[in-house]
Design a protein around this motif. Structure first.
Motif, mmCIF file in Angstrom:
data_model
loop_
_atom_site.group_PDB
_atom_site.id
_atom_site.type_symbol
_atom_site.label_atom_id
_atom_site.label_comp_id
_atom_site.label_asym_id
_atom_site.label_seq_id
_atom_site.Cartn_x
_atom_site.Cartn_y
_atom_site.Cartn_z
ATOM 1 N N VAL A 82 -2.994 64.791 -64.081
ATOM 2 C CA VAL A 82 -2.904 63.485 -63.423
ATOM 3 C C VAL A 82 -1.946 62.566 -64.179
ATOM 4 N N SER A 83 -1.988 62.596 -65.497
ATOM 5 C CA SER A 83 -1.100 61.750 -66.294
ATOM 6 C C SER A 83 0.360 62.140 -66.099
ATOM 7 N N CYS A 84 0.633 63.418 -66.062
ATOM 8 C CA CYS A 84 2.012 63.870 -65.846
ATOM 9 C C CYS A 84 2.513 63.465 -64.459
ATOM 10 N N VAL A 85 1.663 63.619 -63.458
ATOM 11 C CA VAL A 85 2.039 63.186 -62.106
ATOM 12 C C VAL A 85 2.229 61.672 -62.082
ATOM 13 N N GLY A 86 1.365 60.937 -62.774
ATOM 14 C CA GLY A 86 1.503 59.483 -62.857
ATOM 15 C C GLY A 86 2.796 59.059 -63.527
ATOM 16 N N MET A 87 3.178 59.762 -64.582
ATOM 17 C CA MET A 87 4.455 59.453 -65.235
ATOM 18 C C MET A 87 5.614 59.689 -64.273
ATOM 19 N N TRP A 88 5.514 60.784 -63.512
ATOM 20 C CA TRP A 88 6.559 61.060 -62.529
ATOM 21 C C TRP A 88 6.597 59.964 -61.455
ATOM 22 N N GLN A 89 5.436 59.538 -60.987
ATOM 23 C CA GLN A 89 5.379 58.479 -59.976
ATOM 24 C C GLN A 89 5.988 57.175 -60.509
ATOM 25 N N HIS A 90 5.658 56.831 -61.742
ATOM 26 C CA HIS A 90 6.224 55.619 -62.343
ATOM 27 C C HIS A 90 7.739 55.754 -62.489
ATOM 28 N N PHE A 91 8.173 56.909 -62.964
ATOM 29 C CA PHE A 91 9.607 57.153 -63.120
ATOM 30 C C PHE A 91 10.315 57.035 -61.767
ATOM 31 N N ASP A 92 9.764 57.667 -60.751
ATOM 32 C CA ASP A 92 10.363 57.665 -59.423
ATOM 33 C C ASP A 92 10.452 56.247 -58.848
ATOM 34 N N ALA A 93 9.392 55.471 -59.043
ATOM 35 C CA ALA A 93 9.401 54.085 -58.544
ATOM 36 C C ALA A 93 10.491 53.274 -59.240
ATOM 37 N N ASN A 94 10.642 53.453 -60.534
ATOM 38 C CA ASN A 94 11.691 52.732 -61.256
ATOM 39 C C ASN A 94 13.089 53.200 -60.846
ATOM 40 N N TYR A 95 13.237 54.488 -60.676
ATOM 41 C CA TYR A 95 14.539 55.032 -60.295
ATOM 42 C C TYR A 95 14.956 54.511 -58.921
ATOM 43 N N ASP A 96 14.000 54.504 -57.991
ATOM 44 C CA ASP A 96 14.305 54.031 -56.635
ATOM 45 C C ASP A 96 14.635 52.545 -56.598
ATOM 46 N N SER A 97 14.016 51.764 -57.468
ATOM 47 C CA SER A 97 14.253 50.318 -57.442
ATOM 48 C C SER A 97 15.406 49.881 -58.339
ATOM 49 N N ALA A 98 16.001 50.803 -59.072
ATOM 50 C CA ALA A 98 17.059 50.431 -60.018
ATOM 51 C C ALA A 98 18.289 49.865 -59.321
ATOM 52 N N SER A 99 18.630 50.402 -58.165
ATOM 53 C CA SER A 99 19.835 49.920 -57.469
ATOM 54 C C SER A 99 19.638 48.507 -56.927
ATOM 55 N N GLU A 100 18.389 48.042 -56.841
ATOM 56 C CA GLU A 100 18.106 46.692 -56.362
ATOM 57 C C GLU A 100 17.951 45.701 -57.508
ATOM 58 N N ASN A 101 17.958 46.180 -58.732
ATOM 59 C CA ASN A 101 17.800 45.339 -59.906
ATOM 60 C C ASN A 101 19.120 44.595 -60.143
ATOM 61 N N PRO A 102 19.126 43.251 -60.090
ATOM 62 C CA PRO A 102 20.388 42.489 -60.155
ATOM 63 C C PRO A 102 21.324 42.856 -61.319
ATOM 64 N N PRO A 103 20.863 42.990 -62.540
ATOM 65 C CA PRO A 103 21.838 43.308 -63.594
ATOM 66 C C PRO A 103 22.459 44.702 -63.455
ATOM 67 N N TYR A 104 21.778 45.622 -62.785
ATOM 68 C CA TYR A 104 22.249 47.003 -62.702
ATOM 69 C C TYR A 104 22.806 47.387 -61.341
ATOM 70 N N ALA A 105 22.607 46.561 -60.340
ATOM 71 C CA ALA A 105 22.987 46.935 -58.977
ATOM 72 C C ALA A 105 24.463 47.300 -58.863
ATOM 73 N N ALA A 106 25.334 46.533 -59.482
ATOM 74 C CA ALA A 106 26.771 46.761 -59.344
ATOM 75 C C ALA A 106 27.219 48.036 -60.059
ATOM 76 N N GLN A 107 26.646 48.326 -61.196
ATOM 77 C CA GLN A 107 27.111 49.470 -61.987
ATOM 78 C C GLN A 107 26.244 50.717 -61.835
ATOM 79 N N TRP A 108 25.145 50.630 -61.099
ATOM 80 C CA TRP A 108 24.208 51.748 -61.016
ATOM 81 C C TRP A 108 24.844 52.992 -60.415
ATOM 82 N N GLU A 109 25.605 52.828 -59.354
ATOM 83 C CA GLU A 109 26.192 53.980 -58.658
ATOM 84 C C GLU A 109 27.271 54.671 -59.493
ATOM 85 N N GLN A 110 27.897 53.948 -60.413
ATOM 86 C CA GLN A 110 28.942 54.553 -61.233
ATOM 87 C C GLN A 110 28.396 55.333 -62.430
ATOM 88 N N LYS A 111 27.122 55.159 -62.733
ATOM 89 C CA LYS A 111 26.534 55.841 -63.888
ATOM 90 C C LYS A 111 26.280 57.304 -63.571
#
Length: 166
Positions: A82-111
């Protein structure tokens, strides 16, 4: 005399680990409550794991034996999964929302993918703490270690020469 001291040490270690499990349960419950981690059915899963660990802890204290040791093993396995799946869920949520994060939105696609993974895993991007889900693992492992040797009968410590056996 030496066996008695070893038994006393083993008992103290077991009690210390059980206290550590209880403190871990309380600490994680406070953390989950502080974060209001109950908005969806997925967020109730760590609460269920805490409940399983608590029930297993209570049984280890009240009815120590082989059965409670087996229960602790199963609860530990469930908790690690459950903890490993939870870590994956947290990671996935952060990854999906990274392109909407104002400081990273412009440069996210180039990384590169490696840079993205590094930033998400390190907590630079996203609102969900990736490693918070892993907090259950040491608590479950402490429970597992506290049950080591439960229910085993005392073994004969005296040496018997094989030639004397019949």
């Amino acid at each position: 005399m030496r066996d008695e001291r070893l038994e006393n040490l083993a008992w103290r270690l077991r009690v210390s680990l059980l206290w550590l499990v209880l403190l871990g349960i309380v600490g994680i419950a406070v953390l989950l409550a502080y974060e209001r981690h109950w908005d969806s059915y997925l967020q109730w899963i760590p609460w269920a794991c805490l409940g399983l660990i608590f029930v297993s802890l209570a049984l280890v204290v009240l009815i120590p034996g082989v059965g409670t040791r087996r229960l602790a093993q199963v609860v530990t396995l469930i908790t690690v999964i459950v903890s490993c799946v939870g870590m994956w869920q947290h990671f996935d949520a952060n990854y999906d929302s990274a392109s909407e994060n104002p400081p990273y939105a412009a440069q996210w696609e180039q990384k590169s993918i490696l840079e993205k993974v590094w930033e998400v895993a390190g907590g630079t991007v996203g609102q969900v703490p990736v490693y918070a889900a892993a907090a259950l693992i040491p608590v479950a492992l402490a429970l597992l270690m506290a049950t080591a040797g439960l229910g085993e009968q005392e073994r004969q410590t005296e040496y018997v020469d094989p030639r004397q056996r019949r």
